[in-house]
Design a protein around this motif. Structure first.
Motif, PDB file in Angstrom:
ATOM      1  N   SER A   1      23.219  42.248 -20.000  1.00 33.42           N
ATOM      2  CA  SER A   1      22.723  42.125 -18.641  1.00 33.42           C
ATOM      3  C   SER A   1      22.399  40.784 -18.253  1.00 33.42           C
ATOM      4  CB  SER A   1      21.252  42.948 -18.560  1.00 33.42           C
ATOM      5  OG  SER A   1      20.341  42.245 -19.348  1.00 33.42           O
ATOM      6  N   LEU A   2      22.386  39.832 -19.027  1.00 29.14           N
ATOM      7  CA  LEU A   2      22.045  38.519 -18.594  1.00 29.14           C
ATOM      8  C   LEU A   2      23.473  37.836 -18.244  1.00 29.14           C
ATOM      9  CD1 LEU A   2      19.825  37.126 -21.536  1.00 29.14           C
ATOM     10  CD2 LEU A   2      19.246  37.203 -19.104  1.00 29.14           C
TER      11      LEU A   2
ATOM     12  N   ARG B   1      23.762  37.581 -11.627  1.00 32.55           N
ATOM     13  CA  ARG B   1      24.390  36.472 -10.491  1.00 32.55           C
ATOM     14  C   ARG B   1      25.855  36.206 -11.072  1.00 32.55           C
ATOM     15  NH1 ARG B   1      19.834  31.977  -9.491  1.00 32.55           N
ATOM     16  NH2 ARG B   1      17.928  33.313  -8.721  1.00 32.55           N
ATOM     17  N   GLY B   2      26.518  37.270 -11.536  1.00 34.15           N
ATOM     18  CA  GLY B   2      27.795  37.107 -11.730  1.00 34.15           C
ATOM     19  C   GLY B   2      28.772  37.553 -10.544  1.00 34.15           C
ATOM     20  N   PHE B   3      29.443  38.714 -10.790  1.00 33.09           N
ATOM     21  CA  PHE B   3      30.432  39.248  -9.853  1.00 33.09           C
ATOM     22  C   PHE B   3      29.805  39.279  -8.529  1.00 33.09           C
ATOM     23  CE2 PHE B   3      32.076  43.143  -7.753  1.00 33.09           C
ATOM     24  CZ  PHE B   3      33.349  42.686  -7.439  1.00 33.09           C
ATOM     25  N   SER B   4      28.716  40.059  -8.109  1.00 29.71           N
ATOM     26  CA  SER B   4      27.935  40.334  -7.228  1.00 29.71           C
ATOM     27  C   SER B   4      27.440  38.940  -6.517  1.00 29.71           C
ATOM     28  CB  SER B   4      26.850  40.988  -7.267  1.00 29.71           C
ATOM     29  OG  SER B   4      25.684  40.379  -8.011  1.00 29.71           O
TER      30      SER B   4
ATOM     31  N   LEU C   1      21.184  43.406  -6.414  1.00 35.99           N
ATOM     32  CA  LEU C   1      21.025  44.804  -7.131  1.00 35.99           C
ATOM     33  C   LEU C   1      21.673  44.826  -8.608  1.00 35.99           C
ATOM     34  CD1 LEU C   1      22.038  47.108  -4.310  1.00 35.99           C
ATOM     35  CD2 LEU C   1      19.739  46.677  -5.017  1.00 35.99           C
ATOM     36  N   ASP C   2      22.199  43.615  -8.930  1.00 39.80           N
ATOM     37  CA  ASP C   2      22.832  43.495 -10.356  1.00 39.80           C
ATOM     38  C   ASP C   2      21.745  43.470 -11.412  1.00 39.80           C
ATOM     39  OD1 ASP C   2      21.650  41.174 -10.023  1.00 39.80           O
ATOM     40  OD2 ASP C   2      23.438  39.955 -10.477  1.00 39.80           O
TER      41      ASP C   2
ATOM     42  N   HIS D   1      18.873  48.064 -17.116  1.00 39.69           N
ATOM     43  CA  HIS D   1      18.498  49.527 -17.468  1.00 39.69           C
ATOM     44  C   HIS D   1      19.766  50.449 -18.354  1.00 39.69           C
ATOM     45  CE1 HIS D   1      14.823  49.112 -15.289  1.00 39.69           C
ATOM     46  NE2 HIS D   1      15.610  48.899 -14.028  1.00 39.69           N
ATOM     47  N   PHE D   2      20.766  49.435 -18.202  1.00 45.26           N
ATOM     48  CA  PHE D   2      22.030  50.424 -18.853  1.00 45.26           C
ATOM     49  C   PHE D   2      22.724  49.746 -19.993  1.00 45.26           C
ATOM     50  CE2 PHE D   2      21.584  51.703 -14.126  1.00 45.26           C
ATOM     51  CZ  PHE D   2      21.325  52.850 -14.253  1.00 45.26           C
TER      52      PHE D   2
END
Length: 332
Positions: free
Chosen positions: A52-53, A57-60, A39-40, A45-46
């Motif tokens: 966003s890159l 696949r960072g914190f989540s 969902l990251d 969109h924000f």
């Protein structure tokens, strides 16, 4: 990996953790949990492209996320399900989150499994969509679902799917090493001096492999199929890093270079500059093609603010790539 693969993996892991106690509900919640880390992508969109890159696949996709959020989701599910084991549901979410991230670490993009440490694991042994990994896994999951939760056959089919998919994933390391050795020997035979080799599987398979070769002024791109009978050839792409000019010191540019692990070229079309991420290759296999999978227009406004605009890909691009891949997989 793609959403379907992560749903199948999550469902199978959910079944392994709680299937004997809650039946198909373990598969359902495992499938749901398998989609949560991805969902990251809504960050795009924000935020701007670079941010966003960095988030993707960072914190989540970290161990920390699994540790913190598995108990939360486990508690929420235990509130309204008849099976009230907070611990059981928490373990289900934890193992689904963790295996999701570990699988993604095998792709070219990789994951920040140990976030907040600045370390992205990217083994680059499997493409984000690989039918040989997903389809057998899906078949055995469906077979498992067709039996009662207490059935030994149910557990047999589920564990068989997990074993086969894991065995295939392990096999990709052997295939990668084989391909790497072929590229290394080809460079030696052609007397090409280089600094680094980066290999990855081509889309949708592990038979055709691609390589980026770092030389002094250019990157060499090559492909090798296990069905090849002719020597590997390389296409040269000038780095053109000097075209960026003074904005090389811009924070967003530095982050973009870090994201692409230094594997990038700059091309100029008219008065426009484009940043090409070489890690994901080209949209076709035409000689000297400049149609990179991930290409960003670099824009600088009057205030000196830099932005990266991702170039859109079309269905025609996908059809061309698939046709080229099929021909190249069969050998040169």
């Amino acid at each position: 990996m793609d959403s379907l693969t992560q749903i199948v993996l999550g469902a199978a892991v959910g079944e392994a953790v709680l299937g004997k106690k809650v039946g198909n509900k373990a598969i359902l919640y495992g499938a749901i949990a398998g989609t949560i880390p991805d969902l990251d992508i809504f960050a795009s969109h924000f935020t701007d492209t670079v941010t966003s890159l960095l988030i993707h696949r960072g914190f989540s996709h970290s161990v920390l996320f699994a540790v913190l959020f598995a108990p939360l989701f486990g508690w929420l599910v235990s509130l309204y399900e008849s099976f009230k084991s907070y611990k059981g549901w928490s373990w289900l979410f934890f193992w689904v989150f963790l295996t999701h991230s570990i699988l993604d670490a095998h792709t070219t993009w990789g994951t920040q499994l140990f976030w907040p440490f600045d370390l992205r694991l990217a083994f680059k042994t499997i493409f984000v969509i690989d039918p040989l990994y997903t389809l057998p896994f899906l078949v055995f999951l469906i077979l498992a679902m067709s039996h009662k939760r207490t059935s030994k056959k149910r557990r047999f089919f589920n564990y068989t799917g997990l074993f086969i998919s894991s065995f295939y994933l392990a096999l990709t390391f052997v295939l990668k090493w084989n391909a790497y050795t072929k590229f290394e020997n080809a460079l030696k035979n052609q007397n090409i001096a280089y600094q680094e080799i980066d290999t990855r599987p081509a889309p949708l398979n592990t038979i055709l492999w691609s390589a980026n070769i770092d030389t002094k002024d250019a990157y060499l791109l090559g492909n090798y199929s296990f069905f090849d009978t002719q020597p590997i050839t390389f296409e040269s792409y000038r780095k053109n890093h000097e075209l960026i000019g003074n904005i090389i010191d811009n924070e967003k540019v530095k982050k973009m270079v870090s994201i692409s692990e230094g594997w990038y070229t700059i091309t100029q079309k008219g008065d426009k500059l484009f940043y090409n991420d070489l890690r994901f290759g080209l949209l076709n296999m035409a000689p000297k093609s400049q149609d990179f999978v991930f290409q960003y227009e670099i824009k600088t406004d009057e205030s000196g603010n830099v932005s990266f605009i991702e170039q859109e890909k079309t269905k025609r691009d996908a059809k061309t790539l698939l046709a080229d891949l099929w021909l190249r997989i069969k050998g040169n």
